[in-house]
Design a protein around this motif. Structure first.
Motif, PDB file in Angstrom:
ATOM      1  N   ALA A  25       0.865  -1.175   0.000  1.00  0.00           N
ATOM      2  CA  ALA A  25       0.000   0.000   0.000  1.00  0.00           C
ATOM      3  C   ALA A  25       0.902   1.224   0.000  1.00  0.00           C
ATOM      4  N   THR A  26       0.357   2.343  -0.437  1.00  0.00           N
ATOM      5  CA  THR A  26       1.106   3.593  -0.445  1.00  0.00           C
ATOM      6  C   THR A  26       0.292   4.655   0.265  1.00  0.00           C
ATOM      7  N   LEU A  27       0.926   5.326   1.215  1.00  0.00           N
ATOM      8  CA  LEU A  27       0.330   6.487   1.872  1.00  0.00           C
ATOM      9  C   LEU A  27       0.832   7.726   1.158  1.00  0.00           C
ATOM     10  N   ALA A  28      -0.040   8.701   0.949  1.00  0.00           N
ATOM     11  CA  ALA A  28       0.368   9.936   0.282  1.00  0.00           C
ATOM     12  C   ALA A  28      -0.245  11.132   0.998  1.00  0.00           C
ATOM     13  N   TYR A  29       0.528  12.206   1.017  1.00  0.00           N
ATOM     14  CA  TYR A  29       0.078  13.479   1.587  1.00  0.00           C
ATOM     15  C   TYR A  29       0.496  14.570   0.626  1.00  0.00           C
ATOM     16  N   ASP A  30      -0.442  15.417   0.259  1.00  0.00           N
ATOM     17  CA  ASP A  30      -0.199  16.488  -0.698  1.00  0.00           C
ATOM     18  C   ASP A  30      -0.492  17.822  -0.014  1.00  0.00           C
ATOM     19  N   ARG A  31       0.495  18.693   0.000  1.00  0.00           N
ATOM     20  CA  ARG A  31       0.340  19.992   0.655  1.00  0.00           C
ATOM     21  C   ARG A  31      -0.820  20.797   0.077  1.00  0.00           C
ATOM     22  N   PRO A  34      -4.255  19.841   2.273  1.00  0.00           N
ATOM     23  CA  PRO A  34      -3.536  19.684   3.543  1.00  0.00           C
ATOM     24  C   PRO A  34      -4.265  18.954   4.665  1.00  0.00           C
ATOM     25  N   PHE A  35      -5.558  18.768   4.556  1.00  0.00           N
ATOM     26  CA  PHE A  35      -6.285  18.075   5.616  1.00  0.00           C
ATOM     27  C   PHE A  35      -6.370  16.570   5.376  1.00  0.00           C
ATOM     28  N   ALA A  36      -5.979  16.106   4.192  1.00  0.00           N
ATOM     29  CA  ALA A  36      -6.231  14.724   3.793  1.00  0.00           C
ATOM     30  C   ALA A  36      -4.964  13.900   3.619  1.00  0.00           C
ATOM     31  N   VAL A  37      -5.118  12.596   3.805  1.00  0.00           N
ATOM     32  CA  VAL A  37      -4.114  11.614   3.405  1.00  0.00           C
ATOM     33  C   VAL A  37      -4.816  10.632   2.475  1.00  0.00           C
ATOM     34  N   ARG A  38      -4.030   9.955   1.664  1.00  0.00           N
ATOM     35  CA  ARG A  38      -4.582   8.987   0.735  1.00  0.00           C
ATOM     36  C   ARG A  38      -3.829   7.670   0.923  1.00  0.00           C
ATOM     37  N   MET A  39      -4.567   6.582   0.977  1.00  0.00           N
ATOM     38  CA  MET A  39      -3.964   5.253   1.035  1.00  0.00           C
ATOM     39  C   MET A  39      -4.411   4.507  -0.208  1.00  0.00           C
ATOM     40  N   THR A  40      -3.433   4.023  -0.976  1.00  0.00           N
ATOM     41  CA  THR A  40      -3.716   3.376  -2.250  1.00  0.00           C
ATOM     42  C   THR A  40      -3.239   1.936  -2.222  1.00  0.00           C
ATOM     43  N   PHE A  41      -4.108   1.062  -2.719  1.00  0.00           N
ATOM     44  CA  PHE A  41      -3.800  -0.351  -2.845  1.00  0.00           C
ATOM     45  C   PHE A  41      -3.718  -0.670  -4.333  1.00  0.00           C
ATOM     46  N   PRO A  42      -2.650  -1.341  -4.782  1.00  0.00           N
ATOM     47  CA  PRO A  42      -2.516  -1.632  -6.216  1.00  0.00           C
ATOM     48  C   PRO A  42      -3.521  -2.683  -6.677  1.00  0.00           C
ATOM     49  N   VAL A  50      -8.540  -3.607  -9.752  1.00  0.00           N
ATOM     50  CA  VAL A  50      -8.209  -2.231 -10.130  1.00  0.00           C
ATOM     51  C   VAL A  50      -7.624  -1.524  -8.910  1.00  0.00           C
ATOM     52  N   GLU A  51      -6.778  -0.548  -9.154  1.00  0.00           N
ATOM     53  CA  GLU A  51      -6.215   0.229  -8.051  1.00  0.00           C
ATOM     54  C   GLU A  51      -7.337   0.897  -7.264  1.00  0.00           C
ATOM     55  N   VAL A  52      -7.230   0.855  -5.941  1.00  0.00           N
ATOM     56  CA  VAL A  52      -8.235   1.454  -5.069  1.00  0.00           C
ATOM     57  C   VAL A  52      -7.543   2.445  -4.134  1.00  0.00           C
ATOM     58  N   SER A  53      -8.092   3.657  -4.058  1.00  0.00           N
ATOM     59  CA  SER A  53      -7.557   4.684  -3.153  1.00  0.00           C
ATOM     60  C   SER A  53      -8.646   5.139  -2.196  1.00  0.00           C
ATOM     61  N   TRP A  54      -8.250   5.342  -0.973  1.00  0.00           N
ATOM     62  CA  TRP A  54      -9.140   5.887   0.059  1.00  0.00           C
ATOM     63  C   TRP A  54      -8.521   7.194   0.527  1.00  0.00           C
ATOM     64  N   THR A  55      -9.318   8.245   0.579  1.00  0.00           N
ATOM     65  CA  THR A  55      -8.870   9.535   1.079  1.00  0.00           C
ATOM     66  C   THR A  55      -9.630   9.824   2.360  1.00  0.00           C
ATOM     67  N   PHE A  56      -8.876  10.200   3.383  1.00  0.00           N
ATOM     68  CA  PHE A  56      -9.487  10.468   4.680  1.00  0.00           C
ATOM     69  C   PHE A  56      -8.639  11.499   5.425  1.00  0.00           C
ATOM     70  N   ALA A  57      -9.148  11.974   6.537  1.00  0.00           N
ATOM     71  CA  ALA A  57      -8.514  13.070   7.273  1.00  0.00           C
ATOM     72  C   ALA A  57      -7.195  12.635   7.908  1.00  0.00           C
TER      73      ALA A  57
END
Length: 138
Positions: A25-31, A34-42, A50-57
């Motif tokens: 999985a990959t965690l991502a944070y984009d300035r 700024p309130f969100a993080v994204r976790m992506t599963f390939p 299919v790739e699945v991403s979850w965005t949460f606080a």
């Protein structure tokens, strides 16, 4: 200066079978968000292929490594000494993964170095967000 942080983590999928397979999985944070993080599963790690991403606080992840947090689609809670459980609820079902708490803390430390907690509002582009929301109607 870097505006996006990505960090690969090893997650263990909790399934009905006694074996807990490891999935990437990959965690991502984009300035710019700024309130969100994204976790992506390939794709190979998902039932749909299919790739699945979850965005949460980011605040949810920060709180969840310390105590159970969240009551919506994403819930986070500590599990034992060195694991954190992330639950992802969707109409199709629920995915539950374990991630090493140290990996999550390292990611959160990097994101906080980029945008300190409580200073997120300084990185919002309100005009751009409003234009996207209105679809160029103004």
């Amino acid at each position: 200066m870097t505006t996006v942080i990505e960090q690969d983590v090893e997650a263990r999928l909790v399934a009905a079978a006694p074996r807990m397979p490891t999935i990437p999985a990959t965690l991502a944070y984009d300035r710019s968000d700024p309130f969100a993080v994204r976790m992506t599963f390939p794709a190979p790690a998902t039932l749909e292929g299919v790739e699945v991403s979850w965005t949460f606080a980011r605040e949810l992840l920060t709180a969840g490594v310390e105590e159970p947090s969240g009551d919506g689609d994403v819930r986070v809670r500590p599990y034992g000494y060195d694991r954190t459980v992330l639950e992802f609820h969707a109409p199709e079902g629920t995915a539950i993964v374990h991630v090493r708490t140290g990996e999550l803390r390292r990611f959160l430390k990097r994101s906080t170095a980029l945008v300190p907690a409580g200073r997120e509002h300084l990185h919002l582009d309100v005009d751009q967000n409003l234009a996207e929301l209105l679809g160029g109607a103004c």
